[in-house]
Design a protein around this motif. Structure first.
Motif, PDB file in Angstrom:
ATOM      1  N   GLY A  10       0.800  -1.111  -0.049  1.00  0.00           N
ATOM      2  CA  GLY A  10       0.048  -0.026   0.060  1.00  0.00           C
ATOM      3  C   GLY A  10       0.758   1.391   0.026  1.00  0.00           C
ATOM      4  O   GLY A  10       0.163   2.456  -0.165  1.00  0.00           O
ATOM      5  N   ASP A  11       2.260   1.140   0.149  1.00  0.00           N
ATOM      6  CA  ASP A  11       3.022   2.267   0.049  1.00  0.00           C
ATOM      7  C   ASP A  11       3.181   3.008  -1.447  1.00  0.00           C
ATOM      8  O   ASP A  11       3.630   3.936  -1.345  1.00  0.00           O
ATOM      9  CB  ASP A  11       4.256   1.981   0.614  1.00  0.00           C
ATOM     10  N   TRP A  12       2.634   2.170  -2.568  1.00  0.00           N
ATOM     11  CA  TRP A  12       2.957   2.569  -3.804  1.00  0.00           C
ATOM     12  C   TRP A  12       1.706   2.200  -4.627  1.00  0.00           C
ATOM     13  O   TRP A  12       1.245   1.218  -4.465  1.00  0.00           O
ATOM     14  CB  TRP A  12       4.246   1.971  -4.184  1.00  0.00           C
ATOM     15  N   HIS A  13       1.598   2.844  -5.550  1.00  0.00           N
ATOM     16  CA  HIS A  13       0.565   2.592  -6.576  1.00  0.00           C
ATOM     17  C   HIS A  13       1.148   1.464  -7.288  1.00  0.00           C
ATOM     18  O   HIS A  13       2.308   1.609  -8.199  1.00  0.00           O
ATOM     19  CB  HIS A  13       0.382   3.728  -7.716  1.00  0.00           C
ATOM     20  N   THR A  14       0.545   0.216  -7.186  1.00  0.00           N
ATOM     21  CA  THR A  14       0.961  -0.849  -7.971  1.00  0.00           C
ATOM     22  C   THR A  14      -0.017  -1.398  -9.076  1.00  0.00           C
ATOM     23  O   THR A  14      -1.204  -1.412  -8.531  1.00  0.00           O
ATOM     24  CB  THR A  14       1.444  -1.795  -6.935  1.00  0.00           C
ATOM     25  N   ILE A  15       0.370  -2.392  -9.960  1.00  0.00           N
ATOM     26  CA  ILE A  15      -0.372  -2.854 -10.724  1.00  0.00           C
ATOM     27  C   ILE A  15      -0.033  -4.300 -10.773  1.00  0.00           C
ATOM     28  O   ILE A  15       1.248  -4.459 -11.018  1.00  0.00           O
ATOM     29  CB  ILE A  15      -0.268  -2.177 -12.080  1.00  0.00           C
ATOM     30  N   ASN A  16      -0.799  -5.282 -11.030  1.00  0.00           N
ATOM     31  CA  ASN A  16      -0.640  -6.596 -10.668  1.00  0.00           C
ATOM     32  C   ASN A  16       0.232  -6.894 -12.196  1.00  0.00           C
ATOM     33  O   ASN A  16      -0.258  -6.547 -13.080  1.00  0.00           O
ATOM     34  CB  ASN A  16      -1.839  -7.475 -10.480  1.00  0.00           C
ATOM     35  N   MET A  17       0.683  -8.231 -11.916  1.00  0.00           N
ATOM     36  CA  MET A  17       1.543  -8.869 -13.138  1.00  0.00           C
ATOM     37  C   MET A  17       0.609  -9.165 -13.983  1.00  0.00           C
ATOM     38  O   MET A  17      -0.460 -10.164 -13.675  1.00  0.00           O
ATOM     39  CB  MET A  17       2.585  -9.939 -12.740  1.00  0.00           C
ATOM     40  N   PRO A  18       0.559  -8.957 -15.251  1.00  0.00           N
ATOM     41  CA  PRO A  18      -0.160  -9.741 -16.309  1.00  0.00           C
ATOM     42  C   PRO A  18      -0.139 -10.980 -16.484  1.00  0.00           C
ATOM     43  O   PRO A  18       0.829 -11.462 -15.950  1.00  0.00           O
ATOM     44  CB  PRO A  18       0.000  -8.639 -17.528  1.00  0.00           C
ATOM     45  N   VAL A  19      -1.047 -11.602 -17.130  1.00  0.00           N
ATOM     46  CA  VAL A  19      -1.048 -12.980 -17.328  1.00  0.00           C
ATOM     47  C   VAL A  19       0.080 -13.536 -18.235  1.00  0.00           C
ATOM     48  O   VAL A  19       0.531 -14.585 -18.044  1.00  0.00           O
ATOM     49  CB  VAL A  19      -2.530 -13.600 -18.042  1.00  0.00           C
ATOM     50  N   LYS A  20       0.517 -12.811 -19.018  1.00  0.00           N
ATOM     51  CA  LYS A  20       1.713 -12.983 -19.875  1.00  0.00           C
ATOM     52  C   LYS A  20       3.017 -12.899 -19.280  1.00  0.00           C
ATOM     53  O   LYS A  20       3.614 -11.972 -18.800  1.00  0.00           O
ATOM     54  CB  LYS A  20       1.809 -12.186 -21.074  1.00  0.00           C
ATOM     55  N   ASN A  21       3.354 -14.175 -18.760  1.00  0.00           N
ATOM     56  CA  ASN A  21       4.636 -14.079 -17.730  1.00  0.00           C
ATOM     57  C   ASN A  21       5.057 -15.852 -17.859  1.00  0.00           C
ATOM     58  O   ASN A  21       4.720 -16.431 -18.543  1.00  0.00           O
ATOM     59  CB  ASN A  21       4.375 -13.969 -16.342  1.00  0.00           C
ATOM     60  N   LYS A  22       6.485 -15.674 -17.199  1.00  0.00           N
ATOM     61  CA  LYS A  22       7.045 -17.164 -17.464  1.00  0.00           C
ATOM     62  C   LYS A  22       7.693 -17.370 -16.235  1.00  0.00           C
ATOM     63  O   LYS A  22       8.282 -16.316 -15.344  1.00  0.00           O
ATOM     64  CB  LYS A  22       8.359 -16.928 -18.297  1.00  0.00           C
ATOM     65  N   ILE A  23       7.794 -18.744 -15.506  1.00  0.00           N
ATOM     66  CA  ILE A  23       8.395 -19.030 -14.235  1.00  0.00           C
ATOM     67  C   ILE A  23       9.773 -19.503 -14.638  1.00  0.00           C
ATOM     68  O   ILE A  23       9.884 -20.231 -15.453  1.00  0.00           O
ATOM     69  CB  ILE A  23       7.560 -20.127 -13.740  1.00  0.00           C
TER      70      ILE A  23
END
Length: 102
Positions: A10-23
Motif C-alpha cells: 500500500g505504500d505505492w501505486h501498484t499494478i498486478n503482473m499480467p497473465v503473460k509471464n514466465k516462471i
C-alpha cells in the motif's frame, strides 16, 4: 529507502503482473540476516530510483514494480530452509521492452 521502514504494498501505486509471464526456477540461498534486509523492500524517493520493492510475508514473495508505472515486472518466491531462505522461483513479465522502461 524512505523513512527507514519496511515497504508494504500500500505504500505505492501498484499494478498486478499480467497473465503473460514466465516462471524461472531458482536455487539461490540467503542467510537469515540477508533475508531481513530483503524483506525491508525499497521505497523510491527520487525519480532516478526506478523500483518499488516489497516483501509479502503471507505468500513469501518479493514483488518488484517499476516505480513510475507501478507495473509488476518480477515476483520472487522464497522458501524457509535450514540454513536460512532460498529463492526458489521467479515469475517474470513477458512484454515489449517499452513496458519495462516506461
Amino acid at each position: 529507502m524512505a523513512a527507514n521502514r519496511t515497504a508494504k504494498k500500500g505504500d505505492w501505486h501498484t499494478i498486478n503482473m499480467p497473465v503473460k509471464n514466465k516462471i524461472v526456477p531458482l536455487n539461490v540461498g540467503f542467510t537469515d540476516e540477508k533475508m531481513k534486509k530483503i524483506k525491508l523492500g525499497f521505497i523510491p524517493e527520487e525519480m532516478e530510483e526506478k523500483w518499488f520493492i516489497y516483501y509479502d510475508e503471507e505468500d513469501e514473495s518479493l514483488y518488484l514494480h517499476r516505480s513510475w508505472t507501478g507495473f509488476c515486472v518480477f515476483i520472487v518466491k522464497f522458501k524457509k530452509i535450514d540454513s536460512g531462505y532460498a529463492a526458489v522461483s521467479a515469475l517474470v513479465l513477458i512484454k515489449d521492452v517499452k513496458f519495462y522502461i516506461m
